[in-house]
Scaffold this active site. Structure first.
Site, PDB file in Angstrom:
ATOM      1  N   ARG A  40      45.405  56.253  58.593  1.00  0.00           N
ATOM      2  CA  ARG A  40      45.112  55.258  57.551  1.00  0.00           C
ATOM      3  C   ARG A  40      46.351  54.456  57.164  1.00  0.00           C
ATOM      4  O   ARG A  40      46.252  53.283  56.810  1.00  0.00           O
ATOM      5  CB  ARG A  40      44.558  55.940  56.310  1.00  0.00           C
ATOM      6  CG  ARG A  40      43.094  56.240  56.435  1.00  0.00           C
ATOM      7  CD  ARG A  40      42.580  56.816  55.159  1.00  0.00           C
ATOM      8  NE  ARG A  40      41.135  56.724  55.099  1.00  0.00           N
ATOM      9  CZ  ARG A  40      40.408  57.293  54.160  1.00  0.00           C
ATOM     10  NH1 ARG A  40      40.977  57.982  53.203  1.00  0.00           N
ATOM     11  NH2 ARG A  40      39.098  57.161  54.169  1.00  0.00           N
ATOM     12  N   LYS A 203      24.809  67.093  56.521  1.00  0.00           N
ATOM     13  CA  LYS A 203      23.694  66.818  55.608  1.00  0.00           C
ATOM     14  C   LYS A 203      22.848  65.614  55.978  1.00  0.00           C
ATOM     15  O   LYS A 203      23.366  64.530  56.202  1.00  0.00           O
ATOM     16  CB  LYS A 203      24.238  66.621  54.196  1.00  0.00           C
ATOM     17  CG  LYS A 203      24.634  67.938  53.546  1.00  0.00           C
ATOM     18  CD  LYS A 203      25.490  67.734  52.331  1.00  0.00           C
ATOM     19  CE  LYS A 203      24.667  67.280  51.124  1.00  0.00           C
ATOM     20  NZ  LYS A 203      25.557  66.862  50.032  1.00  0.00           N
ATOM     21  N   GLY A 356      34.761  60.565  58.554  1.00  0.00           N
ATOM     22  CA  GLY A 356      36.076  61.186  58.610  1.00  0.00           C
ATOM     23  C   GLY A 356      36.148  62.332  59.602  1.00  0.00           C
ATOM     24  O   GLY A 356      37.121  62.444  60.361  1.00  0.00           O
ATOM     25  N   GLY A 379      32.701  57.221  53.795  1.00  0.00           N
ATOM     26  CA  GLY A 379      31.689  56.829  52.816  1.00  0.00           C
ATOM     27  C   GLY A 379      31.433  55.328  52.835  1.00  0.00           C
ATOM     28  O   GLY A 379      30.289  54.875  52.792  1.00  0.00           O
TER      29      GLY A 379
HETATM   30  P1  ADP Z   1      31.560  62.827  59.062  1.00  0.00           P
HETATM   31  O1  ADP Z   1      32.755  63.109  58.167  1.00  0.00           O
HETATM   32  O2  ADP Z   1      31.971  62.514  60.468  1.00  0.00           O
HETATM   33  O3  ADP Z   1      30.629  61.810  58.477  1.00  0.00           O
HETATM   34  P2  ADP Z   1      30.075  65.018  57.954  1.00  0.00           P
HETATM   35  O4  ADP Z   1      31.060  65.110  56.830  1.00  0.00           O
HETATM   36  O5  ADP Z   1      28.724  64.518  57.661  1.00  0.00           O
HETATM   37  O6  ADP Z   1      30.720  64.179  59.159  1.00  0.00           O
HETATM   38  O7  ADP Z   1      29.883  66.469  58.585  1.00  0.00           O
HETATM   39  C1  ADP Z   1      30.930  67.199  59.164  1.00  0.00           C
HETATM   40  C2  ADP Z   1      30.722  68.662  58.984  1.00  0.00           C
HETATM   41  O8  ADP Z   1      29.464  69.077  59.487  1.00  0.00           O
HETATM   42  C3  ADP Z   1      31.769  69.451  59.750  1.00  0.00           C
HETATM   43  O9  ADP Z   1      32.587  70.154  58.828  1.00  0.00           O
HETATM   44  C4  ADP Z   1      30.940  70.411  60.619  1.00  0.00           C
HETATM   45  O10 ADP Z   1      31.461  71.723  60.649  1.00  0.00           O
HETATM   46  C5  ADP Z   1      29.587  70.397  59.915  1.00  0.00           C
HETATM   47  N1  ADP Z   1      28.497  70.782  60.835  1.00  0.00           N
HETATM   48  C6  ADP Z   1      28.176  70.191  61.994  1.00  0.00           C
HETATM   49  N2  ADP Z   1      27.149  70.828  62.577  1.00  0.00           N
HETATM   50  C7  ADP Z   1      26.793  71.851  61.764  1.00  0.00           C
HETATM   51  C8  ADP Z   1      25.796  72.864  61.825  1.00  0.00           C
HETATM   52  N3  ADP Z   1      24.959  72.963  62.846  1.00  0.00           N
HETATM   53  N4  ADP Z   1      25.720  73.741  60.791  1.00  0.00           N
HETATM   54  C9  ADP Z   1      26.574  73.646  59.751  1.00  0.00           C
HETATM   55  N5  ADP Z   1      27.534  72.695  59.628  1.00  0.00           N
HETATM   56  C10 ADP Z   1      27.647  71.804  60.631  1.00  0.00           C
HETATM   57 MG    MG Z   2      32.978  64.324  56.362  1.00  0.00          MG
END
Ligand code: ADP
Ligand code: MG
Length: 399
Positions: A40, A203, A356, A379
């Site tokens: 960043r 989520k 992220g 976000g």
């Molecule tokens: P990003 O930051 O790329 O948008 P998120 O914050 O939505 O991604 O999600 C990332 C998290 O999701 C990671 O910490 C990962 O461990 C978790 N994750 C991915 N697959 C699973 C799963 N099957 N069960 C539980 N947690 C998961």
């Molecule tokens: Mg994240």
């Protein structure tokens, strides 16, 4: 999306005293406080150089973490000033001001000469920041002649230093913010087809708006990670003890119906890597079909799913990826995320990464320079892709 806001390239910045909002909210080591990823900071360097080359004097302003309006030494931006000095190279010593809008900051700002760079302390140490307090916005504005916003990662927040301040000064975007909007805006308005969207992460509820907004633009949606199980369950599959958002089952069902009626594909995992729990030491097993037996949790996509997803990515002309395919922080559960990252790196397509954790995964795998664009805002990129207006973007002056 129509981008009709002024950037630093549309105005004369020569010799100006500039207040520039950046997003230097970088990850730090919990025990030592060392910066663990400076992307960043590095991404704002082109904007800073552009302004310094034109003899501007820069007052940089950022937040770090969530100090909730109080001074917290562990969230000081002091180490960031040193890192930025290093990234800018010889001749550009970045000075740090532990004050923010008090007399000390104001007199130091007034004393800046062309080519000087000063970083103010964490703006969220002041309670007025997140409240978008007009008084704080006015104080910030009083230190400069021009406001530049290059903080894409914070553009979805209407705070004093991201939006409020623009009322009191001419306000334009920096080069990073403009680059982010161009890359993300491109997939919203004019993506080359086939356009594949890959969603994962923990989520469903974080990404509902994105699914809804992109379903009619994309050709195929690949869903992996923790959010896949809510969809599988809605499709009638057994998911064992995998993550499931009960209150989103109906929505997941509706999205699958909407996709079918639009003639779009939503592909869900057809096999899995599972374990009894997320505890360290739980040994993962591959489950060959869609259904996950009772007592097991889906923690990564399986090998057949990797093959199906990578084939789809290889045929794409535009790929947008947000959210890892599994719990990639654990090396035994990282294969799905690695396969998808590699497929993107090899694809003859415009590849855009938002989020992220996905960005961190791509970096960790050494594939960052193989991607067309990696967003600096998790976000903010989600809200933009949902079709929402970002307050930090809207606040800038129109062209
Ligand atoms: P990003 O930051 O790329 O948008 P998120 O914050 O939505 O991604 O999600 C990332 C998290 O999701 C990671 O910490 C990962 O461990 C978790 N994750 C991915 N697959 C699973 C799963 N099957 N069960 C539980 N947690 C998961
Ligand atoms: Mg994240």
């Amino acid at each position: 999306m129509n981008y009709n806001k002024k950037t630093i390239e549309d105005i004369d910045v020569t010799g100006k005293r500039i207040l520039m909002r950046v997003d230097f909210n970088v990850p730090r080591d919990k025990t030592t406080g060392a910066i663990t990823d400076d992307r960043r900071i590095a991404e704002t360097v082109p904007t800073i150089r552009y302004l310094l080359d034109r003899n501007a004097a820069l007052i940089l302003c950022s937040h770090m973490g969530r100090p909730k309006g109080q001074r917290k030494e562990e969230l000081s931006l002091l180490p960031v000033a040193a890192r930025l000095s290093k990234l800018l190279g010889a001749g550009h010593e970045v000075t740090f001001c532990s004050d923010i809008v008090g007399e000390e900051a104001k007199s130091k700002a007034a004393a800046l000469k062309p080519g000087d760079v000063m970083l103010l302390e964490n703006i969220r140490f002041l309670p007025g920041e997140e409240k978008n307090d007009p008084e704080l916005a006015r104080e910030l504005a009083s230190m400069a002649e021009l406001y530049v916003n290059d903080a894409f990662g914070t553009a979805h927040r209407a705070h004093a230093s991201t939006a409020g301040v623009a009322k009191y000064l001419p306000a334009v975007s920096g080069l990073l913010l403009a680059r982010e909007l161009k890359a993300l805006g491109g997939v919203l308005t004019d993506p080359a087809h086939p356009f594949v969207v890959i969603l994962g992460g923990a989520k469903v509820s974080d990404k509902l708006g994105v699914i809804n907004n992109l379903l009619d633009k994309a050709d195929t949606l690949l869903i992996g990670g923790g959010m896949a199980y809510t969809f599988l369950r809605a499709a009638g599959c057994g998911i064992g003890s995998s993550l499931c958002e009960e209150d989103r089952l109906d929505y997941a069902g509706e999205m699958m119906d909407k996709a079918a009626s639009l003639g779009k594909r939503i592909l869900l995992p057809i096999d899995h890597v599972c374990a009894e729990s997320l505890e360290e030491g739980a040994s993962p097993v591959t489950i060959p079909g869609e259904t996950i037996p009772e007592g097991l949790m889906g923690l990564d996509i399986g090998p057949k799913t990797c093959e199906m997803f990578t084939k789809c990515i290889a045929e794409a002309k535009t790929v947008l990826w947000n959210g890892p395919m599994g719990v990639f922080e654990n090396p035994t559960l990282a294969a799905g995320t690695l396969a998808v990252a590699q497929a993107l790196a090899e694809a003859d397509a415009t590849t855009i990464i938002g989020g992220g954790d996905s960005a961190a995964a791509v970096n960790q795998m050494g594939l960052a320079d193989k991607m067309s664009h990696i967003s600096t805002g998790g976000g903010a990129s989600l809200e933009y892709l949902e079709g929402k207006e970002l307050p930090g973007v809207a606040a800038a002056d129109d062209k």
